[in-house]
Design an enzyme around this catalytic site. Structure first.
Site, PDB file in Angstrom:
ATOM      1  CG  HIS A  55     -38.059 -16.007  16.335  1.00 34.95           C
ATOM      2  ND1 HIS A  55     -38.595 -14.848  15.928  1.00 34.95           N
ATOM      3  CD2 HIS A  55     -37.386 -15.772  17.317  1.00 34.95           C
ATOM      4  CE1 HIS A  55     -38.449 -14.225  16.641  1.00 34.95           C
ATOM      5  NE2 HIS A  55     -37.706 -14.454  17.517  1.00 34.95           N
ATOM      6  CG  ASP A 106     -36.267 -10.811  21.339  1.00 36.84           C
ATOM      7  OD1 ASP A 106     -35.479 -10.578  20.743  1.00 36.84           O
ATOM      8  OD2 ASP A 106     -36.886 -11.850  21.412  1.00 36.84           O
ATOM      9  CD  GLU A 109     -30.112 -13.535  16.395  1.00 40.05           C
ATOM     10  OE1 GLU A 109     -30.621 -14.884  16.248  1.00 40.05           O
ATOM     11  OE2 GLU A 109     -30.428 -12.578  15.907  1.00 40.05           O
ATOM     12  CG  HIS A 110     -30.663 -13.768  20.834  1.00 37.73           C
ATOM     13  ND1 HIS A 110     -31.044 -14.466  19.757  1.00 37.73           N
ATOM     14  CD2 HIS A 110     -30.864 -12.378  20.804  1.00 37.73           C
ATOM     15  CE1 HIS A 110     -31.713 -13.764  18.840  1.00 37.73           C
ATOM     16  NE2 HIS A 110     -31.790 -12.279  19.521  1.00 37.73           N
ATOM     17  CG  HIS A 129       1.717   9.685  -4.332  1.00 39.31           C
ATOM     18  ND1 HIS A 129       1.253   9.295  -5.717  1.00 39.31           N
ATOM     19  CD2 HIS A 129       0.809   9.361  -3.672  1.00 39.31           C
ATOM     20  CE1 HIS A 129      -0.037   8.702  -5.448  1.00 39.31           C
ATOM     21  NE2 HIS A 129      -0.091   8.608  -4.437  1.00 39.31           N
ATOM     22  CD  GLN A 174     -33.723 -17.573  19.102  1.00 39.51           C
ATOM     23  OE1 GLN A 174     -33.493 -16.685  19.935  1.00 39.51           O
ATOM     24  NE2 GLN A 174     -33.655 -17.297  17.862  1.00 39.51           N
TER      25      GLN A 174
END
Lengths: 433, 433
Positions: A262, A361, A327-328, A420, A259
């Site tokens: 990145h 991934d 996220e993960h 209406h 991680q």
């Protein structure tokens, strides 16, 4: 990297600080992006040529040169080693299979009142996928963005990928071909988003733009939102690993670093019930950082945003994780399914000791485009749903209208919307005669 | 109102002009909204009290006065005529039934490689619903926004509704109670959106904000997007009616005016194969405008944005409709299901001669919060999906990792992400020994 322990008196404040850390910088690029969008909207292709020369450091001969040709795609694919193409093919077929399983079903109900009600899913006509260029140009992201669109049934899938100094990644082109992309444009930045949203002489406008990008791309997507649909604005990536004592510290450490490599704003968090594992993982991270090619980035991320949190039990681990909404999430525990049942907020979950996030991934099948920065509280990973929209429908005849119409008339009158009310009442009057 | 005929040489240009008309003004309120959000974020409740005094012309005694009490809700409900409560109940139960049918299913697949892949839907923890105040305060919209959230399983449903001069619509409170709203706040504007997004001492932050509002509310939602989820920015409303010769012109006219009476920016379009019907409807609209209470608004909308388009056949009608991607579509033809099959882009479709859009606005069951301004090309009406998010998951053991891991390693190395590759390779090495 910070070490926290839920038994420490200062834990709550320290954990709050971790939650509130925005990471990544929110560059103020609003005005610059607005100017780029306005110029592309007004001038079209010539603006794209100018911006490409300015930002990507090469000048296309003409607008036609902005599009990657079939011959170039074929040549690029031929340059990729066969083993790598096989890996791409395996990934593509697994991603396609999972996203096919996601396809939602239409509904149709005829109720007691005699109305038939339905909901129909339909594909978007055209979508644009932004693919970052240069170092962050990932063929796996091309597969993850384009395949769900193709499975959803989108007829026109256009990719925009900047080619700094005129160079494109052959593997990106090969991935685009396998994913079913119908057009590849070598443009990037806010100008690419503007071209996709408004169209130019060469590029037809699309209905939705997805894919990650830098601050300019993110701001451009925000500014064209409404004109076209967009996916959520991607922020720095993160992982939470919940691990018990029975793990190999080297595995956990490498998962944290996967991680962290990145970018410097990425965040890797270990939550563990075992103090000895915490120590061992901290040591293993430092050792791995002496050999990893991207150690400078990963080390910076780990030092600035990494954390190891010691908890009393897995209930506490789940509770902290729900506040982080990562996220993960890796669940490296004896009973990962039981633990997952306690998790309300996470983009993607990886269960077991042999299921590192990197599998997801690339080849597992679910999408790797996931909600970051605690947005898993309300957002979801990319899926076929992003490339579909729903149309609801109602069918009623005289009898059905007689059953529900009077209530509609009453509510419309109460809201002061007499046309209406009349639109129903006129028909009810006819039905009664 | 303009009359167009697809056989006329100038048709294409005139139709393009109709498509490009933005209607509604895009007021430049960015800076004002940013200031309001910043002040609410920094000062909390006191800012809400000040803005309420400034914009809604009444000063709450304290922060506690911002919340509508149970006693007030009970008293308001008691003041509503029983017949109207019955109509609300019928609407609420039908809306609930349709949205219950929308609930998506989780998926779980174990594949040949031995991986188990899944997707799980989960409810958001807390949502905020914006309800416009004053004249545009519609109880039906409370039902349409809150019921899908309740059906989705959202635990905390907070409404913000401004009370100009301190006055609230009792029917709105009754609708909120029936819809399962858990908190009602009498605040509005950008300050309400800011409070929902960031929280104050009194109001806990939510995860997603939905509901229509004026230009300030829309811009505020845009500015807090990312911090929380939002629904699409609502624009002026529109209807397309496709009608053949066998219709009562008075019905068609009133349906057009039901759309037009919403506001001057609304758009009502009739597409017909029959010139006689076109003439008759044009006349019926003018006659109805002499009696309708909201004739000033409806007439202005009809004159500025209304159109009657004569087409050769229904194939042409469907084709034009797909370019318009209307929010509402009525199919008043002999075979509406067959015609619907040709429609790719519409928010909601109403089939048959006895199914005016007003039925869908109140009691049919599908949502009346729909994509406007041609956004039905990519957007959908409000549904339970807006209050759910997806978590995908992957489970793999040694054998499964052995099957797919090598491809992940190859792709990670090709992308230059060695820690990704190592996180898989370390485990593969262990599996082989």
């Amino acid at each position: 990297m910070i070490r926290l322990d839920t038994r420490d008196p200062g834990f709550d404040a320290a954990f709050e600080a971790l939650l509130d850390n925005p990471r990544g910088s929110a560059a103020a690029v609003d005005a610059a992006v607005a100017a780029i969008i306005a110029r592309v909207r007004d001038a079209g292709d010539p603006a794209l040529l100018d911006y490409t020369a300015q930002f990507d450091r090469w000048r296309p001969a003409d607008a036609a040169a902005l599009r990657v040709s079939e011959a170039e795609i074929t040549a690029a694919t031929a340059s990729v080693p066969a083993a790598l193409l096989d890996a791409l093919d395996l990934a593509a077929s697994r991603i396609a299979a999972f996203h096919r399983a996601q396809m939602p079903r239409d509904i149709e109900i005829t109720d007691d009142a005699g109305l038939t009600l339905g909901m129909r899913w339909g594909a978007l006509d055209a979508v644009g996928l932004y693919v970052p260029g240069g170092k962050a140009s990932y063929p796996s992201s091309v597969l993850m963005n384009a395949i769900p669109a193709r499975i959803a049934g989108v007829a026109r899938i256009a990719i925009c990928v900047p080619s700094p100094d005129g160079v494109l990644n052959p593997l990106v082109l090969a991935a685009a071909q396998r994913a079913g992309v119908t057009e590849i444009w070598r443009i990037g930045g806010a100008q690419a988003v503007a071209a996709l949203a408004y169209g130019t002489e060469s590029i037809a406008p699309v209905d939705r733009i997805t894919g990650p990008g830098n601050a300019y791309v993110a701001e451009a997507k925000r500014q064209v939102f409404g004109r076209v649909g967009i996916d959520s604005i991607a922020g720095p990536s993160e992982v939470v690993i919940i691990a018990d004592a029975a793990n190999d510290p080297a595995h956990v450490a490498m998962d944290l670093l996967a991680q962290a490599e990145h970018d410097e704003s990425a965040q890797s968090l270990l939550i563990t019930t075992d103090a000895a594992l915490a120590d061992a993982v901290a040591g293993a991270v430092e050792r791995a950082l002496t050999t990893l090619p991207r150690a400078a980035i990963a080390g910076e991320s780990w030092r600035r945003h990494g954390a190891i949190i010691l908890v009393r039990d897995l209930v506490e681990a789940a509770s902290l994780t729900n506040r982080l909404a990562p996220e993960h999430l890796q669940l490296m525990v004896a009973e990962p399914r039981a633990l997952m049942a306690q998790i309300r907020h996470a983009g993607a979950v990886f269960l077991g000791r042999f299921c590192p996030e990197a599998v997801g991934d690339y080849v597992a099948g679910p999408n790797h485009v996931l909600p970051t920065g605690r947005t898993a509280r309300f957002a979801s990973g990319l899926s076929v749903h992003d490339f579909l929209k729903r149309t609801t429908w109602v069918s009623a005849d005289e009898q059905a209208l007689a059953a529900v119409g009077p209530a509609a008339v009453a509510l419309a009158r109460a809201e002061g919307l007499d046309a209406h009310a009349e639109s129903v009442a006129l028909r009810l009057a006819q039905t009664k005669t």
